[in-house]
Write an enzyme that holds these catalytic residues in place. Structure first.
Site, PDB file in Angstrom:
ATOM      1  N   GLU A   1       0.831  -1.213   0.000  1.00 41.66           N
ATOM      2  CA  GLU A   1       0.000   0.000   0.000  1.00 41.66           C
ATOM      3  C   GLU A   1       0.863   1.259   0.000  1.00 41.66           C
ATOM      4  O   GLU A   1       0.762   2.134   0.857  1.00 41.66           O
ATOM      5  CB  GLU A   1      -0.979  -0.013   1.169  1.00 41.66           C
ATOM      6  CG  GLU A   1      -2.035  -1.099   1.038  1.00 41.66           C
ATOM      7  CD  GLU A   1      -3.182  -1.002   2.020  1.00 41.66           C
ATOM      8  OE1 GLU A   1      -4.299  -1.410   1.667  1.00 41.66           O
ATOM      9  OE2 GLU A   1      -2.960  -0.511   3.154  1.00 41.66           O
TER      10      GLU A   1
ATOM     11  N   GLU B   1      -5.730  -6.916  -2.215  1.00 44.42           N
ATOM     12  CA  GLU B   1      -6.441  -7.034  -0.946  1.00 44.42           C
ATOM     13  C   GLU B   1      -7.895  -6.611  -1.135  1.00 44.42           C
ATOM     14  O   GLU B   1      -8.174  -5.610  -1.796  1.00 44.42           O
ATOM     15  CB  GLU B   1      -5.836  -6.133   0.135  1.00 44.42           C
ATOM     16  CG  GLU B   1      -4.414  -6.432   0.514  1.00 44.42           C
ATOM     17  CD  GLU B   1      -3.917  -5.522   1.633  1.00 44.42           C
ATOM     18  OE1 GLU B   1      -4.756  -4.936   2.370  1.00 44.42           O
ATOM     19  OE2 GLU B   1      -2.686  -5.388   1.780  1.00 44.42           O
TER      20      GLU B   1
END
Length: 356
Positions: free
Chosen positions: A185, A291
């Site tokens: 991320e 995700e």
């Protein structure tokens, strides 16, 4: 031969850094990639993965097992987690890599143990380098404690060597990952502050190339992912990947996270599809949902969310949508305070996972 090549690459990185830090204007003018392997950043991949990845990140599994937790199939029979997931259609596993974590969970030896189980279950594998001792996400990209005082030149070399050595350990244990994610991320870069994209995009690009080149040195066919949060946020994705491209970074796949609520999932799925198609068109890269998750208490809605998301990823232009990974579905009974798994309080999978 491999060791010699590795040393050559590291030396080249250091030389580039030595020149680049003193001659930033000239470097920017030339826009030369820093130790990037030959790659046409604008050429769409034609080797779209033939098998769509129905994936799960199960990095907590060994820690949960060590705590005495068990897993059960839909009939209530205790089974190995990988067996249960395979029976639900999961064909790919994602595993995070931490450097020196508290308790040892997700360090290299724990990573290898889980990767062997995934391989033995016949599943494809994604390795997720956090480049930290703990969680890395848009608000936290803390350097490993052992790296905290390194100069940027040494940080570059250390990042390359850590990536190389970890992947080489996996290779020595018979593991060949399909994907390698360099950073987790990284919506504002990684290894802060040196690699914070909003502060120094070129530094972040150099660090991405360290991960990319180390991966290709061990696994030439593995696809390297750069992963951002909020897959619906086209503005951030364009900013970050425009910056990486301008600074000579190399990557194969754009990874996304998507964690909607029960009320906005349809909207975010549609925005995510728009963003995915834009990434394919704008950068010529494949895309993957690294995700995804939703509250365990909303399993039926989560199934609708996942079914729709899977359909949308499969519809990405040119067959360039590679798969969807659910994040830590095996977490149950509020494990570690996380409430968005896809197993119920009795340790059985919820209806959400039937989306796969």
């Amino acid at each position: 031969m491999i060791m010699k090549s590795r040393m050559t690459i590291c030396t080249a990185i250091v030389l580039c850094l030595g020149l680049g830090l003193g001659c930033q204007k000239e470097t920017a003018k030339k826009s030369q990639p820093v130790v990037a392997l030959s790659r046409n950043v604008n050429k769409t991949s034609s080797d779209a993965t033939s098998t769509f990845a129905n994936g799960s990140d199960v990095s907590w599994v060994t820690q949960m097992e060590a705590s005495g937790l068990k897993f059960y199939n839909s009939s209530g029979t205790q089974q190995d987690l990988f067996t249960i997931l395979k029976g639900l259609g999961i064909n790919a596993i994602r595993l995070r890599a931490w450097i020196n974590p508290s308790g040892g969970w997700c360090n290299t030896s724990d990573l290898v143990a889980k990767a062997i189980r995934a391989k033995n279950a016949g599943m494809s594998i994604m390795i997720d380098f956090h480049y930290s001792d703990t969680w890395a996400d848009p608000g936290h990209q803390t350097k490993p404690a052992a790296w905290a005082s390194l100069s940027f030149t040494d940080l570059v070399t250390t990042t390359y060597n850590y990536t190389y050595n970890t992947l080489n350990t996996l290779k020595s244990n018979g593991i060949t990952p399909t994907w390698v994610q360099v950073g987790n991320e990284t919506s504002d870069g990684m290894l802060w502050q040196d690699g914070r994209a909003s502060v120094n995009m070129k530094n972040f690009a150099w660090l991405v190339n360290c991960g990319y080149n180390a991966t290709k040195a061990i696994f030439p066919s593995a696809k390297v992912i750069v992963h951002l949060a909020n897959g619906y946020d086209n503005t951030t994705f364009r900013w970050l990947f425009d910056g990486l491209k301008a600074n000579g970074a190399s990557w194969d796949v754009i990874g996304m996270s998507l964690y909607p609520t029960t009320s906005n999932w349809s909207t975010l799925d549609s925005q995510c599809l728009t963003n995915m198609n834009d990434m394919v068109s704008r950068y010529g890269k494949q895309v993957i949902i690294s995700e995804a998750g939703m509250s365990e208490s909303a399993a039926t809605t989560c199934k609708s969310f996942l079914s729709d998301l899977i359909t949308k990823v499969k519809s990405v232009s040119g067959g360039n949508g590679l798969g969807v990974f659910y994040w830590e579905p095996e977490a149950y009974n509020n494990w570690q305070g996380y409430g968005s798994g896809a197993f119920d309080p009795t340790g059985k999978p919820t209806v959400a996972l039937t989306a796969f």
